[in-house]
Design a protein around this motif. Structure first.
Motif, PDB file in Angstrom:
ATOM      1  N   LYS A   1       0.940  -1.526   0.176  1.00  0.00           N
ATOM      2  CA  LYS A   1       0.169   0.252  -0.109  1.00  0.00           C
ATOM      3  C   LYS A   1       0.793   1.173   0.198  1.00  0.00           C
ATOM      4  CE  LYS A   1      -3.729   2.528   2.057  1.00  0.00           C
ATOM      5  NZ  LYS A   1      -4.830   2.132   3.126  1.00  0.00           N
ATOM      6  N   ALA A   2       1.781   1.792   0.966  1.00  0.00           N
ATOM      7  CA  ALA A   2       2.823   2.864   0.919  1.00  0.00           C
ATOM      8  C   ALA A   2       3.369   2.891  -0.042  1.00  0.00           C
ATOM      9  CB  ALA A   2       3.715   2.356   2.348  1.00  0.00           C
ATOM     10  N   HIS A   3       3.866   1.537  -0.548  1.00  0.00           N
ATOM     11  CA  HIS A   3       4.517   1.926  -2.390  1.00  0.00           C
ATOM     12  C   HIS A   3       3.593   1.677  -3.586  1.00  0.00           C
ATOM     13  CE1 HIS A   3       6.776   0.284  -5.771  1.00  0.00           C
ATOM     14  NE2 HIS A   3       7.764   0.500  -5.500  1.00  0.00           N
ATOM     15  N   SER A   4       2.568   1.752  -3.469  1.00  0.00           N
ATOM     16  CA  SER A   4       1.284   2.234  -4.403  1.00  0.00           C
ATOM     17  C   SER A   4       1.504   3.848  -3.657  1.00  0.00           C
ATOM     18  CB  SER A   4      -0.060   1.744  -4.070  1.00  0.00           C
ATOM     19  OG  SER A   4      -1.094   2.075  -5.606  1.00  0.00           O
TER      20      SER A   4
ATOM     21  N   GLU B   1       1.353  18.803  -8.261  1.00  0.00           N
ATOM     22  CA  GLU B   1      -0.050  18.481  -6.879  1.00  0.00           C
ATOM     23  C   GLU B   1       0.860  18.639  -5.716  1.00  0.00           C
ATOM     24  OE1 GLU B   1      -0.063  17.282 -10.236  1.00  0.00           O
ATOM     25  OE2 GLU B   1      -2.023  18.484 -10.640  1.00  0.00           O
ATOM     26  N   VAL B   2       1.924  17.164  -5.480  1.00  0.00           N
ATOM     27  CA  VAL B   2       2.385  16.803  -4.538  1.00  0.00           C
ATOM     28  C   VAL B   2       3.396  19.202  -3.678  1.00  0.00           C
ATOM     29  CG1 VAL B   2       4.179  16.200  -3.184  1.00  0.00           C
ATOM     30  CG2 VAL B   2       3.054  15.059  -4.609  1.00  0.00           C
ATOM     31  N   ALA B   3       3.674  18.711  -4.072  1.00  0.00           N
ATOM     32  CA  ALA B   3       4.193  20.454  -3.964  1.00  0.00           C
ATOM     33  C   ALA B   3       3.071  21.787  -4.262  1.00  0.00           C
ATOM     34  CB  ALA B   3       4.757  21.619  -5.172  1.00  0.00           C
ATOM     35  N   VAL B   4       2.474  22.062  -4.127  1.00  0.00           N
ATOM     36  CA  VAL B   4       1.621  22.606  -3.129  1.00  0.00           C
ATOM     37  C   VAL B   4       0.114  22.062  -2.994  1.00  0.00           C
ATOM     38  CG1 VAL B   4       1.846  24.167  -5.263  1.00  0.00           C
ATOM     39  CG2 VAL B   4       0.290  22.834  -5.759  1.00  0.00           C
ATOM     40  N   ARG B   5      -0.087  21.249  -3.025  1.00  0.00           N
ATOM     41  CA  ARG B   5      -1.347  20.329  -1.649  1.00  0.00           C
ATOM     42  C   ARG B   5      -1.135  20.639  -0.615  1.00  0.00           C
ATOM     43  NH1 ARG B   5      -4.734  17.025  -5.933  1.00  0.00           N
ATOM     44  NH2 ARG B   5      -6.609  17.696  -4.627  1.00  0.00           N
ATOM     45  N   THR B   6      -2.167  20.815   0.276  1.00  0.00           N
ATOM     46  CA  THR B   6      -1.626  20.142   2.191  1.00  0.00           C
ATOM     47  C   THR B   6      -1.910  18.296   1.814  1.00  0.00           C
ATOM     48  OG1 THR B   6      -4.701  20.572   2.253  1.00  0.00           O
ATOM     49  CG2 THR B   6      -3.543  22.150   2.247  1.00  0.00           C
ATOM     50  N   ILE B   7      -1.153  18.563   2.904  1.00  0.00           N
ATOM     51  CA  ILE B   7      -1.206  16.950   2.797  1.00  0.00           C
ATOM     52  C   ILE B   7      -2.267  16.438   3.444  1.00  0.00           C
ATOM     53  CG2 ILE B   7      -1.661  17.259   5.992  1.00  0.00           C
ATOM     54  CD1 ILE B   7       0.725  14.667   5.816  1.00  0.00           C
ATOM     55  N   THR B   8      -4.142  16.976   3.907  1.00  0.00           N
ATOM     56  CA  THR B   8      -5.793  16.770   3.659  1.00  0.00           C
ATOM     57  C   THR B   8      -5.966  16.314   3.032  1.00  0.00           C
ATOM     58  OG1 THR B   8      -5.315  17.463   6.391  1.00  0.00           O
ATOM     59  CG2 THR B   8      -7.056  17.314   4.973  1.00  0.00           C
ATOM     60  N   ASP B   9      -5.499  16.962   1.794  1.00  0.00           N
ATOM     61  CA  ASP B   9      -5.902  17.250   0.075  1.00  0.00           C
ATOM     62  C   ASP B   9      -5.606  16.250  -0.636  1.00  0.00           C
ATOM     63  OD1 ASP B   9      -7.259  19.306   0.209  1.00  0.00           O
ATOM     64  OD2 ASP B   9      -6.865  20.953  -0.771  1.00  0.00           O
ATOM     65  N   LEU B  10      -4.464  16.024  -0.559  1.00  0.00           N
ATOM     66  CA  LEU B  10      -3.335  14.447  -0.836  1.00  0.00           C
ATOM     67  C   LEU B  10      -3.859  13.285  -0.335  1.00  0.00           C
ATOM     68  CD1 LEU B  10       0.454  16.501  -0.964  1.00  0.00           C
ATOM     69  CD2 LEU B  10      -1.672  15.635  -3.128  1.00  0.00           C
TER      70      LEU B  10
ATOM     71  N   GLY C   1      -6.662   8.672  -1.318  1.00  0.00           N
ATOM     72  CA  GLY C   1      -7.564   7.100  -0.537  1.00  0.00           C
ATOM     73  C   GLY C   1      -7.221   6.688   0.423  1.00  0.00           C
ATOM     74  N   VAL C   2      -6.539   7.958   1.645  1.00  0.00           N
ATOM     75  CA  VAL C   2      -5.963   6.875   2.555  1.00  0.00           C
ATOM     76  C   VAL C   2      -5.843   8.524   3.910  1.00  0.00           C
ATOM     77  CG1 VAL C   2      -4.150   5.861   1.263  1.00  0.00           C
ATOM     78  CG2 VAL C   2      -3.423   8.240   1.925  1.00  0.00           C
ATOM     79  N   ASN C   3      -5.858   7.842   4.970  1.00  0.00           N
ATOM     80  CA  ASN C   3      -5.743   8.942   5.571  1.00  0.00           C
ATOM     81  C   ASN C   3      -4.039   9.303   5.855  1.00  0.00           C
ATOM     82  OD1 ASN C   3      -8.206   7.489   7.033  1.00  0.00           O
ATOM     83  ND2 ASN C   3      -6.746   6.488   7.943  1.00  0.00           N
TER      84      ASN C   3
END
Length: 336
Positions: A57-60, A71-80, A85-87
């Motif tokens: 799961k972590a690898h995926s 998107e990773v550069a600018v979005r919040t951890i919650t949004d990502l 579909g994870v916590n």
């Protein structure tokens, strides 16, 4: 004695959390400081070439993050986390296991890579073009064409891929509402600079064919402030820019939104500074071997948007086109 001490610290098989913690210091020493380095690490993990291991799961999740670096550069951890579909805690555990002090440290790698890419965008594109010379020659030989034709064919295929990408993520509601706004707003202004001044001019010309009071925001070269001062709340400002973004276009979008105008953005990713002030945003990719930003997908999108506006206007657009044709005939502008 050191060996015995090491053995007392070895986690049991019944304690996966302790096992992760034991690996963290080793991983932290080798935490990649670039997105490319992260990709290489992920491949090494998948091949079992490193002591660091990730669950399936972590690898995926890591693979999906690397597929969308902007998107990773600018979005919040919650949004990502929601998008994946994870916590959020899953992302935090993943980043610390990779050796980062937390998600912010991990995200900083993506931000730095994005900034570096923007600083050297044109030279990187040109380097890719030059590096592809030999593969294109081989492809031309295999396809019984010429290297010159292969250059054009490659760009055409890349533009088709860009079109397919933006079509897959187009929002019908955004299209419908943007077309309605462009049809009904008292005034419409379009703003784009440098290469995207051409796209702004094209969109402005097309809208001007089917409705009144459309212009470039700074059509007379008097300045963006003067152009915005002519508008009122309820008017529409269309802005367009892609990475590497033109700062003044982003600033104009913010100023227009703060002044009560409706902003529509035509840009590339959620990392774009045009996204926050816009009511409707259309994300069009420009990945290609062209040494600058590829415009093919942008032109197709604008043609589609113009058709939607014309359809929304109905008879009004027909009347505007007929009037235009009469003036062209009267002035003898077109040849037979």
């Amino acid at each position: 004695m050191d060996t015995d001490k090491h053995k007392t610290r070895r986690p049991s098989a019944r304690s996966p959390r302790n096992q992760d913690d034991a690996q963290a210091p080793e991983a932290m020493a080798a935490a990649p400081r670039s997105v490319d380095g992260l990709r290489e690490l992920m491949v090494s993990i998948g091949r079992g070439e490193t002591n660091l291991s990730l669950g399936g799961k972590a690898h995926s999740v890591l693979a999906k993050l690397l597929e969308q670096p902007e998107e990773v550069a600018v979005r919040t951890i919650t949004d990502l986390a929601t998008a994946l579909g994870v916590n959020a805690s899953t992302l935090t555990r993943l980043t610390t296991k990779l050796g980062y002090t937390g998600f912010a440290d991990f995200q900083g790698v993506f931000r730095d890579s994005l900034a570096e890419r923007h600083r050297h965008f044109y030279t990187h594109q040109a380097e890719r073009l030059v590096a592809g010379k030999e593969p294109r020659a081989q492809s031309a030989e295999a396809n019984h064409t010429s290297p010159e034709v292969e250059v054009v064919a490659q760009l055409a295929h890349e533009s088709i891929a860009n079109v397919d990408t933006f079509l897959a993520r187009l929002s019908p509601a955004d299209l419908r509402e943007a077309a309605a706004l462009l049809a009904a707003a008292p005034r419409v202004r379009v703003h784009g600079l440098r290469q995207f001044s051409a796209l702004a001019s094209f969109l402005c010309y097309g809208l001007g064919m089917i409705r009144a009071d459309v212009a470039l925001l700074d059509a007379q070269g008097l300045g963006v402030a003067e152009g915005l001062a002519q508008l009122q709340p309820g008017d529409v400002v269309v802005v367009t820019s892609v990475a590497p973004y033109t700062r003044s276009v982003a600033e104009a979008a913010v100023a227009a939104a703060n002044a009560g105008m409706t902003v529509i953005a035509i840009t590339d990713t959620l990392a774009s500074p045009l996204v926050p002030p816009a009511r409707h945003t259309f994300l069009i990719p420009h990945e290609s071997s062209f040494f600058s930003n590829s415009m093919g997908a942008y032109l197709i999108f604008c043609e589609g948007l113009l058709n939607l506006v014309a359809t929304h206007l109905g008879k009004q657009s027909l009347q505007a086109l007929a009037r235009r044709e009469r003036l062209i005939t009267a002035l003898g502008i077109e040849t037979d």
